[in-house]
Motif scaffolding. Structure first.
Motif, short mmCIF file in Angstrom:
data_model
loop_
_atom_site.label_atom_id
_atom_site.label_comp_id
_atom_site.label_asym_id
_atom_site.label_seq_id
_atom_site.Cartn_x
_atom_site.Cartn_y
_atom_site.Cartn_z
N GLU A 149 37.12 30.02 37.07
CA GLU A 149 37.08 30.00 38.62
C GLU A 149 38.23 30.26 39.43
O GLU A 149 38.27 30.95 40.57
CB GLU A 149 36.38 28.47 39.19
N PHE A 150 39.16 29.71 38.86
CA PHE A 150 40.67 29.99 39.56
C PHE A 150 40.98 31.23 39.20
O PHE A 150 41.29 32.19 40.40
CB PHE A 150 41.62 29.03 38.86
N ILE A 151 40.50 31.90 38.15
CA ILE A 151 40.88 33.45 37.81
C ILE A 151 40.07 34.17 38.87
O ILE A 151 40.65 35.08 39.54
CB ILE A 151 40.71 33.73 36.32
N ASN A 152 38.79 33.98 39.11
CA ASN A 152 38.03 34.64 39.94
C ASN A 152 38.28 34.68 41.27
O ASN A 152 38.34 35.66 41.87
CB ASN A 152 36.43 34.20 39.74
N PHE A 153 38.72 33.24 41.76
CA PHE A 153 39.46 33.28 43.06
C PHE A 153 40.47 34.12 43.17
O PHE A 153 40.47 34.91 44.54
CB PHE A 153 39.64 31.72 43.33
N VAL A 154 41.63 34.02 42.34
CA VAL A 154 42.79 35.04 42.59
C VAL A 154 42.47 36.47 42.72
O VAL A 154 42.53 37.18 43.56
CB VAL A 154 43.76 34.65 41.72
N GLU A 155 41.49 36.82 41.61
CA GLU A 155 41.16 38.37 41.30
C GLU A 155 40.15 38.91 42.65
O GLU A 155 40.56 39.89 43.11
CB GLU A 155 40.33 38.39 40.14
N ASP A 156 39.46 37.92 42.87
CA ASP A 156 38.38 38.58 44.09
C ASP A 156 38.61 38.20 45.37
O ASP A 156 38.32 38.92 46.42
CB ASP A 156 37.00 37.71 43.73
N ASN A 157 39.49 37.21 45.70
CA ASN A 157 39.90 36.84 47.04
C ASN A 157 41.23 36.97 47.67
O ASN A 157 41.63 37.27 48.44
CB ASN A 157 39.44 35.50 47.46
N VAL A 158 42.11 36.77 46.46
CA VAL A 158 43.49 36.69 46.96
C VAL A 158 44.35 38.11 46.73
O VAL A 158 44.90 38.78 47.59
CB VAL A 158 44.61 35.58 46.25
N ILE A 159 44.24 38.74 45.41
CA ILE A 159 44.88 40.04 45.13
C ILE A 159 44.38 41.12 46.08
O ILE A 159 45.43 41.84 46.60
CB ILE A 159 44.68 40.51 43.66
#
Length: 181
Positions: free
Chosen positions: A100-110
């Motif tokens: 979930e942390f990976i998805n958050f960073v990939e989908d929302n932050v980057i």
């Protein structure tokens, strides 16, 4: 009437206590359960964020071994040094929260590292059991904030780190997260 009030208060307490959300990571629970523990840290794969006043947060993959049972878990360790109060804290994100942390960073932050806003702001927030990370953007600033929950004498204290100059290092955090399997 007095007995009814007493029973109601007891039932309310039981229901409230039973609905208490577990705020400890699976890694902390694993470490607390083990009698003998070994923690292997990968110092070659770290993401470090520094503030202008000398505070630091490091993220790195770890392997935790219950030496008696021979079982292992992988996790993310977060070490935070903050100056007010002058304290060093460690928190963990368990393997169950990494995807979930990976998805958050990939989908929302980057995708929003170069976001430009005029007269508006936007904040992206990820909540794990022992850490909350937010990425904030307005027309003038970009900021990363990391909050740790510390479990001291059953009180939850929030320790907060933030920086505006280190936002470009977020892709390195993604690299660290992807090393944890």
């Amino acid at each position: 009437m007095k007995n009814l009030l007493t029973i109601t208060l007891i039932l309310f307490s039981i229901i409230s206590y039973s609905q208490k959300e577990n705020v400890e990571s699976t890694t902390r629970l694993f470490i607390d359960k083990a009698q003998f523990t070994r923690i292997n840290k990968d110092w070659n794969t770290t993401a470090e964020f520094k503030s202008g006043i000398g505070e630091v947060v490091n993220f790195y993959p770890i392997e935790v071994i219950d030496l008696k049972a021979g079982t292992k878990v992988n996790a993310l360790q977060i070490d935070m040094y903050i100056k007010n109060p002058d304290i060093y804290k460690t928190a963990w994100i368990g393997i169950d929260e990494i995807e979930e942390f990976i998805n958050f960073v990939e989908d929302n932050v980057i995708p929003n590292l170069d976001l430009k806003l005029k007269e508006k702001s936007s904040e992206f927030i990820f909540k794990a059991k022992e850490m909350t990370m937010s990425y904030f953007v307005n027309e003038k600033n970009r900021r990363i904030t990391i909050k740790l929950n510390s479990y001291d004498n059953d009180k939850v204290l929030n320790y907060t780190f933030w920086t505006e100059t280190q936002v470009d290092k977020i892709p390195r955090l993604l690299t660290v997260l992807k090393k944890i399997k």
